[in-house]
Motif scaffolding. Structure first.
Motif, PDB file in Angstrom:
ATOM      1  N   LYS A  33      -1.520   4.110  -0.294  1.00 35.31           N
ATOM      2  CA  LYS A  33      -0.828   3.784   0.954  1.00 35.31           C
ATOM      3  C   LYS A  33      -1.449   2.571   1.617  1.00 35.31           C
ATOM      4  O   LYS A  33      -0.757   1.680   2.107  1.00 35.31           O
ATOM      5  CB  LYS A  33      -0.889   4.985   1.914  1.00 35.31           C
ATOM      6  N   LYS A  34      -2.772   2.516   1.628  1.00 36.68           N
ATOM      7  CA  LYS A  34      -3.474   1.406   2.258  1.00 36.68           C
ATOM      8  C   LYS A  34      -3.188   0.105   1.501  1.00 36.68           C
ATOM      9  O   LYS A  34      -3.029  -0.964   2.118  1.00 36.68           O
ATOM     10  CB  LYS A  34      -4.973   1.697   2.271  1.00 36.68           C
ATOM     11  N   LEU A  35      -3.108   0.183   0.183  1.00 36.31           N
ATOM     12  CA  LEU A  35      -2.823  -0.998  -0.627  1.00 36.31           C
ATOM     13  C   LEU A  35      -1.432  -1.535  -0.339  1.00 36.31           C
ATOM     14  O   LEU A  35      -1.249  -2.739  -0.132  1.00 36.31           O
ATOM     15  CB  LEU A  35      -2.960  -0.650  -2.110  1.00 36.31           C
ATOM     16  N   PHE A  36      -0.417  -0.645  -0.302  1.00 37.39           N
ATOM     17  CA  PHE A  36       0.947  -1.066  -0.026  1.00 37.39           C
ATOM     18  C   PHE A  36       1.054  -1.670   1.378  1.00 37.39           C
ATOM     19  O   PHE A  36       1.790  -2.641   1.600  1.00 37.39           O
ATOM     20  CB  PHE A  36       1.921   0.098  -0.168  1.00 37.39           C
ATOM     21  N   LYS A  37       0.332  -1.085   2.317  1.00 35.22           N
ATOM     22  CA  LYS A  37       0.352  -1.597   3.678  1.00 35.22           C
ATOM     23  C   LYS A  37      -0.236  -3.011   3.729  1.00 35.22           C
ATOM     24  O   LYS A  37       0.260  -3.882   4.434  1.00 35.22           O
ATOM     25  CB  LYS A  37      -0.432  -0.661   4.593  1.00 35.22           C
ATOM     26  N   ALA A  38      -1.309  -3.224   2.979  1.00 39.73           N
ATOM     27  CA  ALA A  38      -1.948  -4.544   2.949  1.00 39.73           C
ATOM     28  C   ALA A  38      -1.034  -5.586   2.304  1.00 39.73           C
ATOM     29  O   ALA A  38      -0.964  -6.748   2.742  1.00 39.73           O
ATOM     30  CB  ALA A  38      -3.268  -4.470   2.185  1.00 39.73           C
ATOM     31  N   ILE A  39      -0.285  -5.173   1.276  1.00 39.79           N
ATOM     32  CA  ILE A  39       0.635  -6.097   0.574  1.00 39.79           C
ATOM     33  C   ILE A  39       1.751  -6.542   1.499  1.00 39.79           C
ATOM     34  O   ILE A  39       2.162  -7.709   1.518  1.00 39.79           O
ATOM     35  CB  ILE A  39       1.208  -5.427  -0.694  1.00 39.79           C
ATOM     36  N   ARG A  40       2.245  -5.606   2.322  1.00 40.31           N
ATOM     37  CA  ARG A  40       3.340  -5.959   3.249  1.00 40.31           C
ATOM     38  C   ARG A  40       2.870  -6.912   4.323  1.00 40.31           C
ATOM     39  O   ARG A  40       3.618  -7.734   4.819  1.00 40.31           O
ATOM     40  CB  ARG A  40       3.864  -4.671   3.918  1.00 40.31           C
TER      41      ARG A  40
END
Length: 325
Positions: free
Chosen positions: A318-325
């Motif tokens: 979740k943290k990775l996807f949030k950072a990508i956005r």
């Protein structure tokens, strides 16, 4: 700069949290506007209580001339638990009731007056520290759109029982309230702006939800907008110190910190002066003192190596996807 506070009031068990709200607002709140209704948000007749609560206790005397009560006799429709939008039904009733203050506010106050859209158990603390008022006025003056979301520190079930999930309480100008037309417009100004926000330098707003005796807590859950929780689910939440996990909503308990509460030592950094000084008389003691051991006994699956690993991986993704956005 004027600040007023408008909120809903339900039943006499809210008396102590209402008093805290008034004490913490002190001389800096120009007026408290209470909106009450003689039916609950789940359609049950209950009567009106605010005037009696305030007039029957001398502790409210310093604030009475700045309290305005709007009383309504609107029978909210009972919640239909066979439908998917259980929470929406109750929240629409709340939005309608909250919006009953709109006409009074827009006719009495100028466009640049600031309005705290709160609940009875949410207190803006302007008395514990002289920096609080100046800090808030800076935030309001810097607003470009007439809306400031004040981070809300949340205590549930007891005055030293911290829920780690941070929310906000909106402050808005009368100008924006004028623009919020319709029977739920002012209610949406509140409900659309209570999401998670980062903390401020000074904690200014405190929530004391369900800080009542056990029977009053059960009563509150039977009358508030988010219905359908069983007594067993509510009592279990006090046994293990987490939010109620409602089978009606299909929610599952996990390790995420937003679900859990913890007893904490109160300090000037996390609590108002008045609450710290009166904690012994305010405490409800409804949370089981062995809640940490109860968690291990009641939810052993949460503490297995497998579950902890899976949860950590999910959070990392979740943290990775949030950072990508």
């Amino acid at each position: 700069m004027q600040i007023i506070d408008t909120f809903l009031f339900s039943e006499p068990h809210e008396k102590e949290v209402l008093l805290i709200k008034l004490i913490l607002g002190g001389d800096y709140i120009s007026e408290w506007i209470i909106v009450e209704n003689d039916y609950t948000f789940q359609g049950e007749y209950k009567g009106l209580f605010a005037r009696h609560v305030i007039d029957s206790d001398q502790r409210f005397a310093p604030y009475r001339d700045r309290i305005h009560i709007i009383s309504a006799q609107n029978k909210h429709p009972p919640i239909d638990y066979t439908l998917a939008d259980v929470d929406t039904q109750g929240m629409n009733s709340e939005r309608r009731q909250r919006s009953l203050a709109r006409e009074y506010i827009i006719h009495k106050y100028q466009d640049d007056t600031w309005v705290l859209l709160s609940d009875a158990d949410e207190a803006l603390d302007l008395t514990s520290d002289p920096n609080h008022l100046f800090f808030l006025l800076e935030k309001l003056s810097a607003s470009k759109d007439g809306l400031v979301c004040v981070p809300r520190r949340r205590f549930w079930y007891d005055f030293d029982n911290l829920w780690l999930a941070l929310r906000a309480t909106p402050m808005t100008t009368v100008k924006r309230i004028r623009q919020a037309e319709g029977e739920m417009g002012m209610g949406f100004l509140r409900s659309d702006n209570i999401g998670a926000h980062g903390e401020w330098k000074y904690p200014l707003l405190f929530e004391y939800s369900y800080c009542y005796p056990k029977e009053a807590i059960l009563r509150k859950y039977r009358t508030f907008p988010h219905g359908g929780m069983t007594n067993e689910e509510i009592l279990q939440s006090m046994r293990c110190n987490h939010i109620p996990i409602s089978s009606l909503r299909g929610k599952k308990l996990d390790l995420h910190q937003d679900l859990w509460m913890e007893k904490v030592a109160l300090t000037p950094q996390n609590s108002p002066k008045y609450v710290r000084e009166h904690l012994q008389s305010l405490q409800t003691h409804v949370v089981d003192s062995n809640y940490q051991q109860n968690r291990l006994a009641d939810y052993p699956f949460l503490y297995t190596w497998k579950h902890r690993t899976e949860f950590a991986v999910k959070q990392a993704i979740k943290k990775l996807f949030k950072a990508i956005r």
